[in-house]
Design an enzyme around this catalytic site. Structure first.
Site, PDB file in Angstrom:
ATOM      1  N   GLY A 107      -6.045   4.436   5.383  1.00  0.00           N
ATOM      2  CA  GLY A 107      -6.837   5.196   6.296  1.00  0.00           C
ATOM      3  C   GLY A 107      -7.351   4.675   7.247  1.00  0.00           C
ATOM      4  O   GLY A 107      -7.409   5.173   8.703  1.00  0.00           O
ATOM      5  N   VAL A 108      -7.874   3.293   7.143  1.00  0.00           N
ATOM      6  CA  VAL A 108      -8.490   2.722   8.375  1.00  0.00           C
ATOM      7  C   VAL A 108      -7.491   2.350   9.304  1.00  0.00           C
ATOM      8  O   VAL A 108      -7.551   1.857  10.542  1.00  0.00           O
ATOM      9  CB  VAL A 108      -8.951   1.059   7.747  1.00  0.00           C
ATOM     10  CG1 VAL A 108      -9.913   1.400   6.589  1.00  0.00           C
ATOM     11  CG2 VAL A 108      -7.908   0.351   7.184  1.00  0.00           C
ATOM     12  N   GLU A 133      -7.701   3.032  13.323  1.00  0.00           N
ATOM     13  CA  GLU A 133      -7.257   1.888  14.110  1.00  0.00           C
ATOM     14  C   GLU A 133      -6.518   2.715  15.258  1.00  0.00           C
ATOM     15  O   GLU A 133      -6.482   2.169  16.533  1.00  0.00           O
ATOM     16  CB  GLU A 133      -6.641   0.683  13.490  1.00  0.00           C
ATOM     17  CG  GLU A 133      -6.107  -0.324  14.346  1.00  0.00           C
ATOM     18  CD  GLU A 133      -7.180  -0.843  15.253  1.00  0.00           C
ATOM     19  OE1 GLU A 133      -6.893  -1.321  16.338  1.00  0.00           O
ATOM     20  OE2 GLU A 133      -8.306  -1.151  14.804  1.00  0.00           O
ATOM     21  N   HIS A 158       0.820  -1.264  -0.006  1.00  0.00           N
ATOM     22  CA  HIS A 158       0.004  -0.195   0.001  1.00  0.00           C
ATOM     23  C   HIS A 158       0.934   1.258  -0.050  1.00  0.00           C
ATOM     24  O   HIS A 158       1.049   1.888   0.913  1.00  0.00           O
ATOM     25  CB  HIS A 158      -0.933  -0.149   1.357  1.00  0.00           C
ATOM     26  CG  HIS A 158      -2.019   0.825   1.077  1.00  0.00           C
ATOM     27  ND1 HIS A 158      -2.088   2.216   1.389  1.00  0.00           N
ATOM     28  CD2 HIS A 158      -3.350   0.703   0.625  1.00  0.00           C
ATOM     29  CE1 HIS A 158      -3.177   2.724   1.380  1.00  0.00           C
ATOM     30  NE2 HIS A 158      -4.077   1.836   0.848  1.00  0.00           N
ATOM     31  N   ILE A 205       1.891   4.741   1.457  1.00  0.00           N
ATOM     32  CA  ILE A 205       0.772   5.737   2.056  1.00  0.00           C
ATOM     33  C   ILE A 205       0.221   4.859   3.123  1.00  0.00           C
ATOM     34  O   ILE A 205      -0.312   3.591   2.825  1.00  0.00           O
ATOM     35  CB  ILE A 205      -0.276   6.241   1.133  1.00  0.00           C
ATOM     36  CG1 ILE A 205       0.164   7.150   0.180  1.00  0.00           C
ATOM     37  CG2 ILE A 205      -1.460   6.897   2.062  1.00  0.00           C
ATOM     38  CD1 ILE A 205      -0.820   7.586  -0.879  1.00  0.00           C
TER      39      ILE A 205
END
Length: 144
Positions: free
Chosen positions: A58-59, A63, A49, A55
């Site tokens: 976002g999750v 978290e 990723h 990057i």
């Protein structure tokens, strides 16, 4: 009050590679926590990723906010509820503002909005270099 990694691991069940909080730099019981996550190229998620433009997903930023919030909740519970697991039930108003990349230091700021019998609500922001990169409202339950 500051928590090092050993104290964080006493408050969270997460372990490598899923422990997303490196240090707590500010803590006010029942009110607020400020924690940090050092983002390095060695994070396993950067392999996919994205390999050419790494990057932080976002999750995983959310978290990390949740884990910082977990320390806030754990340390704010009365003694009879210490050690109970915290389960996140929902995230609202999640917004991502800027990408988080290797070399960034992610600052996680969470404020407790409500702490009820078994449910807690918090508002959080994640910052890099003083700029908001993500924000969310979190709801969790604790207990058996």
């Amino acid at each position: 009050m500051v928590f090092d990694i050993k104290a964080i691991m006493q408050n969270l069940p997460h372990r490598y590679p899923f422990l997303m909080v490196d240090r707590v730099i500010e803590f006010v019981k029942n009110k607020r926590i400020v924690a940090l996550k050092n983002v390095t190229i060695n994070e396993p998620f950067f392999q996919g990723h994205f390999p050419d433009t790494p990057i932080m997903p976002g999750v995983l930023i959310v978290e990390a906010m949740g884990q910082a919030g977990g320390v806030l909740v754990t340390q704010s519970l009365p003694p009879e509820n210490q050690g109970k697991l915290i389960y996140f039930m929902g995230f609202d108003d999640v917004r991502f503002r800027k990408p988080v990349v290797p070399g960034d230091q992610l600052i996680l700021e969470l404020e407790m909005l409500k702490l009820r019998s078994k449910v807690v609500k918090m508002a959080g922001v994640a910052k890099v270099d003083g700029k908001i990169v993500a924000e969310a409202k979190l709801m969790a339950a604790y207990g058996d």
